[in-house]
Design an enzyme around this catalytic site. Structure first.
Site, PDB file in Angstrom:
ATOM      1  N   SER A  44      -4.706   0.077  -8.138  1.00 39.03           N
ATOM      2  CA  SER A  44      -3.339   0.290  -7.215  1.00 39.03           C
ATOM      3  C   SER A  44      -2.203  -0.713  -7.667  1.00 39.03           C
ATOM      4  O   SER A  44      -1.866  -0.729  -8.923  1.00 39.03           O
ATOM      5  CB  SER A  44      -4.029  -0.185  -5.776  1.00 39.03           C
ATOM      6  OG  SER A  44      -2.704   0.117  -4.962  1.00 39.03           O
ATOM      7  N   ASP A  96      -6.137  11.422  -3.039  1.00 38.27           N
ATOM      8  CA  ASP A  96      -5.475  10.135  -2.815  1.00 38.27           C
ATOM      9  C   ASP A  96      -4.199  10.119  -2.158  1.00 38.27           C
ATOM     10  O   ASP A  96      -3.334  10.551  -2.912  1.00 38.27           O
ATOM     11  CB  ASP A  96      -5.615   9.224  -4.118  1.00 38.27           C
ATOM     12  CG  ASP A  96      -5.114   7.734  -3.881  1.00 38.27           C
ATOM     13  OD1 ASP A  96      -4.498   7.632  -2.952  1.00 38.27           O
ATOM     14  OD2 ASP A  96      -5.169   7.050  -4.895  1.00 38.27           O
ATOM     15  N   HIS A 147      -8.348   5.961  -1.777  1.00 38.75           N
ATOM     16  CA  HIS A 147      -7.395   5.381  -2.560  1.00 38.75           C
ATOM     17  C   HIS A 147      -8.161   4.015  -3.487  1.00 38.75           C
ATOM     18  O   HIS A 147      -7.888   3.561  -4.533  1.00 38.75           O
ATOM     19  CB  HIS A 147      -6.149   4.520  -2.057  1.00 38.75           C
ATOM     20  CG  HIS A 147      -5.211   3.850  -2.980  1.00 38.75           C
ATOM     21  ND1 HIS A 147      -4.713   4.506  -4.117  1.00 38.75           N
ATOM     22  CD2 HIS A 147      -4.796   2.580  -2.997  1.00 38.75           C
ATOM     23  CE1 HIS A 147      -4.026   3.628  -4.563  1.00 38.75           C
ATOM     24  NE2 HIS A 147      -4.051   2.277  -4.181  1.00 38.75           N
TER      25      HIS A 147
END
Lengths: 267, 421
Positions: free
Chosen positions: A95, A217, A245
């Protein structure tokens, strides 16, 4: 400053193995990798840590000014690698940590043998000719959610937990401890994360890179994965057949394979 | 078993009696037995849903469908839990909620907002728990959803008041620090041949405290100096500090004799209207005159802590001014005077009692005290004015939370003579 206690650096796995550093994104702490590390531990030396202000890091090292910039998180990664003489290593960023990994590798390429970017997004907010998936109002909504959810954080409990890092049982007694974060820290981290635009930095990456995206996602949709792949010269793209995610939790086996397959490969 | 009501248009919480309850009168109040699990599930006063581990919805109750304004077939097998949320909620779900469910298999009381079919928002509190099989493998996530409109509205009000309070506190701290800065001189003019350094340590950013000092020319060869501490805190202390400071400067020009200066200040503080507002202070006032290679200092004390001399020869000692009484309490207070000579290498330290009254241990009774300060100064001496104030600043910082009151330090030093002079 001692980076090991500042960032709660934890080293596990095979002592003499090639080094993989796992960096978690915004939200929770290094426990995010709990289901992946057992699958890497036989072959790799694994380095994990908590970003300053999160998890069991040294909260006194946090300041709103310093950690309002994503560059500072990347500088911390470089400092950990230098201080512990870890490089060149394989840097895995999940991320927003994928952005930290890009910034760190762009500034100090000699420290990093390879990059693995898990569900990366260089910009979350839509822009002309670019779809990040979110509007500025969406990010405001997230900030409101952070304000409404203290996740077990209360000022009366925080000193007990933060003052006794050697007594993890105190932490474990508190619910939601993996994602507990001082709301003030969360707000600064969230703003830095979701309002950033690091698209131009992707081209600065010169080390071999694998981008791992997830088929479904919400936070980093597939067009963002394709954008990152196309922007980093010579990178490769792997799509995991999963949802969410955080594939290191929802599809740990496939995630571990996608990491180790690239990390172990020659060159 | 018959289904208790069907169709999204039904009211969500209406309790319906199952059909086929037997002949009327046979089982009186059969509906009160609450023995229909399906009815309990479908029409519960909260939303229920079950999802696969990836969030895909496999079961949902009527209450939640009604809140969402959606049909069973629109939701089950087609939507993920995150699809029911606002965009901000989706972000929160992905970064916090879903990871927590995977890591600890349960999470409770999370505030989210549902996005209903007509686009409106419904604030809810969500709790999820993972159902595992006999081998401990996660199978499903079960979730309850509670209507939280009232609670969230109230919480928002609380948040808004907190933000307002924080803004106001910041505003007030700005005022306090601005006011505090005006009470001490921005820079001190040094008489030729004398080194002068001062430091003001603010104990609380929230309240003005009343320590003050100044050094100023009286005549061509004489300088006035003072350090003091008024009673109280906050706005009244700031007013009193201003009054004391300007009275001292004005009366010193009129008659610089130290006892006369403090007597005049006493008269001013006594005559001002203060029946319900006791106004007094401690002050050490001095006159400096050049004498040979050093300075003669005449000090008058109105109840203020003794000045401390760090001599060029390497020792330290208090300059006693015993018997001096508080200024502003009595009509004619005793004022004690003394005279000292500052030779090259000597430094005179004046301070307020915030320094010696600092707590040094967790035991609240344990104060730093005069003896400890003397010992500290004895180790420092000989020491320039600047180095002395530097050392005192370090000491004040080291007290941390133990420093309960403001503290001011003012040092006057005659630089040592150069060798060969």
């Amino acid at each position: 400053m001692d980076v090991v206690s500042r960032n709660n650096v934890v080293i596990t796995g095979r002592e003499d193995g090639p080094v993989i550093m796992l960096c978690n994104g915004f939200g929770c702490d290094q426990n995010m990798w709990r289901l992946v590390t057992p699958r890497l531990a036989d072959d790799f030396k694994i380095v994990q840590f908590d970003h300053v202000g999160t998890g069991q890091s040294d909260l006194s090292a946090w300041s709103a000014e310093r950690y309002a910039s994503l560059d500072s998180y990347a500088e911390d990664i470089v400092e950990i690698c230098n201080e512990l003489a870890l490089g060149p290593l394989v840097l895995v960023g999940h991320s927003v940590s994928a952005v930290f990994a890009v910034l760190a590798a762009a500034s100090e390429p000699r420290l990093f043998e390879k990059l693995i970017l898990l569900t990366p997004s260089p910009r979350y907010i839509d822009d002309a000719g670019y779809r990040g998936g979110f509007s500025a109002e969406d990010i405001d909504e997230l900030l409101e959610s952070l304000d409404s959810n203290y996740l077990g954080w209360s000022e009366s409990l925080a000193p007990v937990v933060m003052g006794n890092p050697e007594r993890p049982e105190l932490t474990d007694e508190l619910t939601n401890s993996f994602c507990r974060l001082d709301p003030a820290v969360a707000r600064v981290f969230a703003r830095a994360t979701f309002l950033s635009d690091n698209r131009a930095d992707l081209r600065r990456v010169s080390v071999p890179t694998r981008v791992i995206e997830v088929a479904q996602d919400v936070i980093a949709p597939r067009e963002v994965g394709a954008f990152v792949h196309e922007s980093i010269p010579g990178s490769e793209l792997v799509t995991l057949d999963a949802v969410g995610h955080c594939p290191q939790l929802s599809a740990p086996e496939a995630t571990a394979e996608a990491i180790s397959g690239f990390a172990a490969r020659d060159g | 078993m018959s289904r208790a009501g069907h169709g999204a248009a039904e009211p969500p919480r209406a309790h319906r009696t199952p059909d086929g309850g037997g002949a009327p009168g046979h089982v009186p109040h059969a509906e009160l037995l609450e023995d229909n699990p399906e009815d309990l599930y479908e029409n519960a006063p909260c939303g229920y849903l079950s999802t696969l581990m990836d969030g895909k919805i496999v079961k949902v109750n009527r209450t939640l469908l009604h809140w969402l304004g959606r049909s069973h077939d629109e939701v089950v097998g087609r939507m993920h839990f995150a699809d029911l949320l606002t965009m901000g909620g989706k972000l929160y779900h992905e970064t916090h909620f879903a990871p927590l469910v995977h890591l600890q298999h349960e999470v409770s009381g999370i505030a989210l907002e549902l996005r209903t079919a007509d686009g409106s928002r419904l604030p809810v509190l969500v709790t999820s728990a993972v159902k595992t099989d006999s081998a401990g493998q996660p199978q499903l996530i079960r979730t309850t959803v509670n209507d939280a409109r009232d609670r969230r509205a109230y919480e928002r009000e609380l948040l808004r008041s907190r933000e307002k309070a924080e803004r106001e506190r910041e505003h007030s701290q700005n005022l306090v620090s601005t006011l505090q800065r005006t009470l001490v001189p921005p820079a001190l003019a040094s008489p030729p041949g004398l080194e002068v350094t001062a430091h003001y340590h603010i104990a609380s950013p929230d309240e003005v405290s009343g320590d003050f000092y100044d050094l100023f020319p009286l005549t061509a060869d004489a300088w006035g100096l003072f350090i003091g501490d008024v009673c109280g805190k906050g706005a009244p202390a700031a007013v009193l500090t201003s009054l004391a400071r300007y009275t001292l400067r004005a009366t010193a020009v009129y008659n610089p004799e130290p006892v006369a200066v403090l007597s005049n200040l006493n008269t001013v503080l006594n005559t001002a209207d203060h029946e319900h507002d006791p106004r007094f202070c401690t002050v050490l006032f001095g006159v400096l005159k050049q004498e040979g290679r050093g300075f003669r200092v005449t000090l008058a004390s109105g109840g203020h802590p003794n000045a401390l001399m760090l001599s060029g020869s390497g020792s330290a000692g208090y300059i006693p001014t015993p018997g001096g009484q508080l200024i502003g309490v009595l009509s004619e207070p005793d004022v004690a005077t003394t005279t000292v000579h500052l030779s090259p290498g000597d430094t005179l330290l004046l301070y307020t009692d915030g320094l010696t009254e600092a707590h040094t241990a967790t035991d609240a009774g344990d104060r730093y005290g005069d003896d400890a300060l003397l010992g500290y100064a004895d180790v420092l001496a000989p020491c320039s004015a600047e180095a002395t104030v530097g050392a005192m600043t370090e000491l004040l910082n080291a007290f941390g939370e133990g420093l309960v009151d403001d503290a001011a330090v003012l040092a006057l030093g005659v630089p040592p003579q150069d060798e060969g002079e």
